[in-house]
Enzyme design. Structure first.
Site, PDB file in Angstrom:
ATOM      1  N   LYS A  18       0.829  -1.212   0.000  1.00 54.21           N
ATOM      2  CA  LYS A  18       0.000   0.000   0.000  1.00 54.21           C
ATOM      3  C   LYS A  18       0.867   1.267   0.000  1.00 54.21           C
ATOM      4  CE  LYS A  18      -2.107  -1.218   3.860  1.00 54.21           C
ATOM      5  NZ  LYS A  18      -1.514  -2.530   4.138  1.00 54.21           N
ATOM      6  N   ARG A  94     -10.441   0.132   8.682  1.00 49.93           N
ATOM      7  CA  ARG A  94      -9.891  -1.173   9.001  1.00 49.93           C
ATOM      8  C   ARG A  94     -10.834  -2.010   9.847  1.00 49.93           C
ATOM      9  NH1 ARG A  94      -4.198   0.052   8.710  1.00 49.93           N
ATOM     10  NH2 ARG A  94      -2.894  -1.771   8.980  1.00 49.93           N
ATOM     11  N   ARG A 129      11.599  -5.330   5.399  1.00 51.20           N
ATOM     12  CA  ARG A 129      11.307  -3.903   5.194  1.00 51.20           C
ATOM     13  C   ARG A 129      12.211  -3.009   6.026  1.00 51.20           C
ATOM     14  NH1 ARG A 129       5.387  -2.014   5.518  1.00 51.20           N
ATOM     15  NH2 ARG A 129       5.409  -3.447   7.275  1.00 51.20           N
ATOM     16  N   ARG A 158      10.716  -1.328  11.631  1.00 50.26           N
ATOM     17  CA  ARG A 158       9.536  -1.079  12.463  1.00 50.26           C
ATOM     18  C   ARG A 158       9.454  -2.115  13.575  1.00 50.26           C
ATOM     19  NH1 ARG A 158       4.562  -0.044   8.368  1.00 50.26           N
ATOM     20  NH2 ARG A 158       3.538  -1.384   9.894  1.00 50.26           N
ATOM     21  N   ARG A 169      -0.721  -9.624  12.979  1.00 54.41           N
ATOM     22  CA  ARG A 169      -1.336  -8.530  12.208  1.00 54.41           C
ATOM     23  C   ARG A 169      -2.150  -9.084  11.046  1.00 54.41           C
ATOM     24  NH1 ARG A 169       3.926  -5.481  10.839  1.00 54.41           N
ATOM     25  NH2 ARG A 169       2.683  -4.300   9.361  1.00 54.41           N
TER      26      ARG A 169
END
Ligand code: AP5
Length: 222
Positions: A18, A94, A129, A158, A169
């Protein structure tokens, strides 16, 4: 009369791409990118009241309470730039409660883009990431390594990107997604996100160009 600006929602599992696509979309179309994840991370690092409330939820991979996030998003959407340039909502709604909040305010996008990526790929993307805290740019150790040593040295990971947290998640995402889809089923556009980012963007690009053209024609005839 001038055409109404574009209003886009982008959804998909954690690490479906995204943020990566939003970078490209906002650059080309000039819409305001509103990422609830980015806003919340900024609140956390600035140590604000919202940030302090959100921190423990985010770090453990759970959703931040609806009322906190909804207030944040509605405030952001009401600013002049979003009204004039259009918007690209990333990571919101969400939950069905969040979708209902927007419906009550008559906030509806032109299109609901959904990025589809298999689970095993998502986990690899999260774990690899890296973020540039200076530019906000998203990298991946294998897929999109940083351009030079200087950037490489300042990249951060993160706290919610460990394999275990990504799995939880993903589970939360799967438990919520169905209840939101019914609200947007008439404007839903599914895209295979398991392809190079430029290929994914080409598809989103032609979709948005088409929508933009429709809006221009509508404004001429109306
Ligand atoms: P948020 O920041 O929204 O996280 P997320 O939905 O889990 O999505 P990600 O940011 O992990 O992934 P992405 O899809 O943007 O992928 P990216 O482009 O980075 O939310 C974080 C937390 O905030 C939540 O857990 C929650 O606590 C809270 N929160 C946020 N919104 C909320 C809400 N509405 N309500 C309640 N709580 C909320 O790409 C991922 C990686 O893959 C990168 O390394 C990238 O380089 C790589 N990559 C991207 N595209 C490709 C490609 N095509 N091929 C190969 N690699 C690729």
């Amino acid at each position: 009369s001038t055409a109404e600006p574009l209003k886009v929602m982008i959804s998909g599992a954690p690490a479906s791409g995204k943020g990566t696509q939003c970078e490209m979309i906002s650059q080309k179309f000039g819409v305001v990118h509103i990422s609830t994840g980015d806003i919340l991370r900024a609140e956390v690092s600035a140590g604000t009241e919202i940030g302090n409330k959100a921190k423990e939820y985010m770090n453990s991979g759970r959703l931040v309470p609806d009322e906190i996030v909804t207030a944040m998003v509605t405030a952001r959407l009401s600013l002049k730039d979003a009204k004039e340039k259009g918007w690209l909502l990333d990571g919101y709604p969400r939950s069905s409660a969040q979708a209902e909040s927007l419906e009550k305010l008559s906030v509806r996008p032109d299109v609901y883009v959904m990025l589809e990526v298999p689970d095993d790929i998502l986990i690899d993307r999260c774990v690899g990431r890296r973020l540039d805290p200076l530019t906000g740019k998203i990298y991946h150790v294998k897929n999109f390594p940083p351009e030079n040593e200087e950037i490489k040295e300042r990249l951060v990971t993160r706290p919610d990107d460990t394999e275990e947290k990504v799995k939880s998640r993903l589970e939360i995402y799967k438990n919520n997604v169905e209840s939101i889809l019914s609200t947007y089923s008439d404007i839903m556009f599914k895209i295979n996100g398991n392809r190079p980012k430029e290929v994914v963007f080409t598809e989103i690009d032609s979709l948005l160009l088409r929508l933009q053209k429709d809006k221009e024609e509508k404004s001429k005839s109306g």
